[in-house]
Write a protein that holds these residues in place. Structure first.
Motif, mmCIF file in Angstrom:
data_model
loop_
_atom_site.group_PDB
_atom_site.id
_atom_site.type_symbol
_atom_site.label_atom_id
_atom_site.label_comp_id
_atom_site.label_asym_id
_atom_site.label_seq_id
_atom_site.Cartn_x
_atom_site.Cartn_y
_atom_site.Cartn_z
ATOM 1 N N UNK A 1 -2.468 32.337 -8.695
ATOM 2 C CA UNK A 1 -2.198 30.322 -8.425
ATOM 3 C C UNK A 1 -1.684 29.395 -7.800
ATOM 4 N N UNK A 2 -0.960 30.493 -6.386
ATOM 5 C CA UNK A 2 -0.379 29.313 -5.416
ATOM 6 C C UNK A 2 -1.668 29.787 -4.550
ATOM 7 N N UNK A 3 -2.227 30.544 -4.525
ATOM 8 C CA UNK A 3 -3.305 29.752 -3.950
ATOM 9 C C UNK A 3 -4.115 29.051 -3.887
ATOM 10 N N UNK A 4 -4.744 28.982 -5.062
ATOM 11 C CA UNK A 4 -5.741 27.669 -6.351
ATOM 12 C C UNK A 4 -5.117 26.577 -4.639
ATOM 13 N N UNK A 5 -3.612 25.768 -5.490
ATOM 14 C CA UNK A 5 -3.206 25.285 -5.111
ATOM 15 C C UNK A 5 -2.948 24.898 -4.259
ATOM 16 N N UNK A 6 -2.906 25.327 -3.122
ATOM 17 C CA UNK A 6 -2.642 25.695 -1.604
ATOM 18 C C UNK A 6 -3.889 24.996 -1.124
ATOM 19 N N UNK A 7 -5.334 25.359 -2.189
ATOM 20 C CA UNK A 7 -6.466 25.014 -1.362
ATOM 21 C C UNK A 7 -6.596 24.212 -2.012
ATOM 22 N N UNK A 8 -6.753 23.229 -2.605
ATOM 23 C CA UNK A 8 -6.687 22.187 -2.948
ATOM 24 C C UNK A 8 -5.885 21.170 -2.154
ATOM 25 N N UNK A 9 -4.909 21.663 -1.752
ATOM 26 C CA UNK A 9 -3.665 20.698 -0.618
ATOM 27 C C UNK A 9 -5.106 20.979 1.256
ATOM 28 N N UNK A 10 -4.956 21.687 1.078
ATOM 29 C CA UNK A 10 -5.991 22.459 2.386
ATOM 30 C C UNK A 10 -7.291 22.362 2.348
ATOM 31 N N UNK A 11 -7.934 21.116 1.082
ATOM 32 C CA UNK A 11 -8.705 20.886 0.877
ATOM 33 C C UNK A 11 -8.676 19.331 1.157
ATOM 34 N N UNK A 12 -8.237 18.875 0.786
ATOM 35 C CA UNK A 12 -7.541 17.028 1.031
ATOM 36 C C UNK A 12 -7.275 17.046 2.283
ATOM 37 N N UNK B 1 -4.436 20.969 14.452
ATOM 38 C CA UNK B 1 -6.229 21.032 14.599
ATOM 39 C C UNK B 1 -6.254 22.637 14.395
ATOM 40 N N UNK B 2 -5.292 23.621 15.550
ATOM 41 C CA UNK B 2 -4.512 24.407 15.366
ATOM 42 C C UNK B 2 -4.524 24.972 13.795
ATOM 43 N N UNK B 3 -3.522 24.996 13.331
ATOM 44 C CA UNK B 3 -2.361 24.500 12.246
ATOM 45 C C UNK B 3 -3.480 25.090 11.236
ATOM 46 N N UNK B 4 -4.432 23.626 10.757
ATOM 47 C CA UNK B 4 -5.522 23.276 9.632
ATOM 48 C C UNK B 4 -5.847 25.420 9.741
ATOM 49 N N UNK B 5 -6.964 24.846 10.903
ATOM 50 C CA UNK B 5 -7.810 25.739 10.319
ATOM 51 C C UNK B 5 -7.367 27.520 10.227
ATOM 52 N N UNK B 6 -5.409 27.414 10.827
ATOM 53 C CA UNK B 6 -5.777 28.861 10.672
ATOM 54 C C UNK B 6 -4.984 28.519 8.939
ATOM 55 N N UNK B 7 -4.302 28.369 9.090
ATOM 56 C CA UNK B 7 -4.309 27.819 7.397
ATOM 57 C C UNK B 7 -5.316 27.646 5.763
ATOM 58 N N UNK B 8 -6.699 27.239 6.696
ATOM 59 C CA UNK B 8 -8.311 28.180 5.938
ATOM 60 C C UNK B 8 -8.185 28.351 6.098
ATOM 61 N N UNK B 9 -8.360 29.573 7.093
ATOM 62 C CA UNK B 9 -8.946 30.397 7.232
ATOM 63 C C UNK B 9 -7.843 31.692 6.527
ATOM 64 N N UNK B 10 -6.376 32.084 6.678
ATOM 65 C CA UNK B 10 -5.608 32.585 5.599
ATOM 66 C C UNK B 10 -5.989 32.030 4.144
ATOM 67 N N UNK B 11 -6.605 31.013 3.621
ATOM 68 C CA UNK B 11 -6.316 30.668 1.809
ATOM 69 C C UNK B 11 -8.191 31.360 1.867
#
Length: 453
Positions: A337-348, A11-21
């Motif tokens: 371009x890379x952040x956008x794809x990372x955002x797709x993954x984070x949304x999943x 949960x912490x890793x997901x929240x931090x990754x979401x915040x950065x993206x």
């Protein structure tokens, strides 16, 4: 038990990754939104791409058309036949750059008999770079000028797959006086066999040439050339050539067209993008773009190398605040371009987290990954995404009609995947070239011509 112990880390890793993206995406979205707002408040003529024509032209300018052609035997003959049939200008000469190890291309050009056409076979076997080929054409034009005793006024660039509008030289003639460069819009042709991959270029060029570049020229920033459907003032090109050993096009560059627009601006030259409509259609350069994923990635990686990576190294951060802002917009492309794809993954992953909280009591007891300020930031990004997609639809509808506009939304996702793959490929290729101490070669894509109808 081990899985339950790892839940807090998840949960912490997901929240931090979401915040950065989310932060990076929001900054990029606001940056784009500022350009949108500037376009909306521009004067109507500037927003429509209608700069005033020169009213003091007392004669028809002399044009030279440069067409670099490495391994283009499949399209160059049809392209030249259509170009020659549509040209209605009293003084124009077409220079086609060829290579000694491309006999099929040489034969296709030499099969056409027209006094306006001059094949130019370069001294080195291909492929070199497109700029190197253009420099061969420059030298051939200089020899013709010396023989004829008359200078060319403007040099027009085209590729071997271009469908050239019959009225383009009239537009160039009306606007080139006193300017360093005149760019016409580029219209990617629809491809029924590739509505998503080839089609996504339609959406990108509709916005870029219909809005972004118009904002640049209104703000006085350097206008990048598209490399096709563009006319350069011969005098200004001569100044660049004098600074570069009689070579106006940088043979070490994969995007010599983009760099040339920036260098002309640094010399005080002004470029304009002109939208002129005839018979309900814009005077523009039309062409097919890559129809498969691998070809699109190769083409866009070449653009990213030249504009975002090598462009940073070669051009630096010249000019004032507005110019540097536009350079930053060009150079953020691989990262976004890379952040956008990372955002797709984070949304999943966020969806997976929601499912875990519904099905697993241990997960439900933990705080939600997206809450508080992060949740508000995600909603802001969602609204910016909706705005961006609606704007994309509107610009595509304006040029290509409602059917293509409906495809613009799913094509946005396809384009993001292509851009991300191209960013990875570009970084790898540029890094390899730096290590080897050489310039990347002309890694062009296979071209198609729509026919001679």
């Amino acid at each position: 038990m081990i899985a339950a112990d790892l839940l807090p880390v998840w949960h912490v890793a997901l929240a931090e990754a979401l915040l950065l993206a989310a932060l990076i995406t929001a900054i990029n979205g606001v940056d784009d939104l500022v350009v949108d707002m500037l376009w909306r408040v521009m004067p109507a003529a500037a927003r429509a791409g209608r700069p005033p024509p020169d009213q003091t032209v007392d004669r028809q300018p002399v044009f030279a058309i440069f067409i670099p052609a490495w391994d283009e035997a499949d399209v160059i003959g049809a392209m030249l036949r259509r170009l020659l049939a549509g040209l209605d200008w009293p003084d124009v000469r077409i220079y086609v750059g060829l290579y000694p190890n491309d006999p099929a291309g040489i034969a296709a050009v030499q099969a056409l008999s027209d006094p306006r056409l001059q094949p130019v076979i370069g001294p080195r076997p291909g492929p070199t770079t497109k700029a190197d080929c253009l420099n061969s054409l420059w030298r051939a034009m200089l020899a013709d000028e010396a023989a004829r005793g008359r200078l060319v006024d403007a040099i027009v660039l085209h590729d071997a797959e271009d469908v050239v509008h019959p009225g383009e030289l009239r537009v160039f003639a009306a606007h080139i006086a006193g300017r360093a460069m005149v760019q016409l819009p580029v219209l990617p042709l629809p491809d029924a066999a590739s509505p998503l991959i080839s089609g996504h270029y339609m959406d990108e060029f509709a916005q870029s040439h219909g809005k972004d570049l118009l904002v640049r020229q209104w703000l006085g920033a350097g206008l990048p050339s598209a490399g096709v459907g563009v006319a350069f003032c011969r005098r200004m090109l001569g100044q660049v050539a004098a600074m570069r050993g009689d070579q106006p096009f940088d043979a070490d560059s994969l995007t010599e067209d983009y760099e040339l627009g920036q260098r002309l601006h640094a010399l005080g030259g002004r470029g304009v993008l002109v939208w002129q409509w005839e018979g309900g259609q814009p005077v523009a350069t039309a062409e097919h773009f890559p129809a498969d994923f691998a070809s699109a990635v190769r083409q866009k990686s070449r653009w990213l190398i030249g504009i975002s990576l090598a462009g940073w190294d070669r051009l630096g951060w010249q000019g004032g605040l507005v110019q540097r802002w536009m350079l930053l917009r060009d150079r953020k492309a691989p990262l976004m371009a890379l952040v956008t794809v990372a955002a797709y993954v984070l949304a999943l992953l966020l969806g997976l987290d929601t499912l875990l909280r519904m099905l697993w009591p241990a997960a439900a007891r933990l705080p939600a990954a997206a809450q508080g300020p992060l949740l508000w930031l995600l909603w802001i990004n969602w609204l910016l995404l909706v705005w961006r997609l609606l704007l994309r639809v509107c610009f595509t509808w304006r040029l290509h009609g409602p059917v293509e506009a409906l495809l613009a939304m799913p094509r946005a996702a396809v384009g993001n995947l292509i851009n991300a793959a191209a960013a990875v490929h570009a970084v790898r290729r540029y890094r390899s070239a730096l290590r080897a101490g050489r310039t990347p070669l002309w890694d062009k894509t296979q071209h198609r011509f729509p026919g001679e109808a």
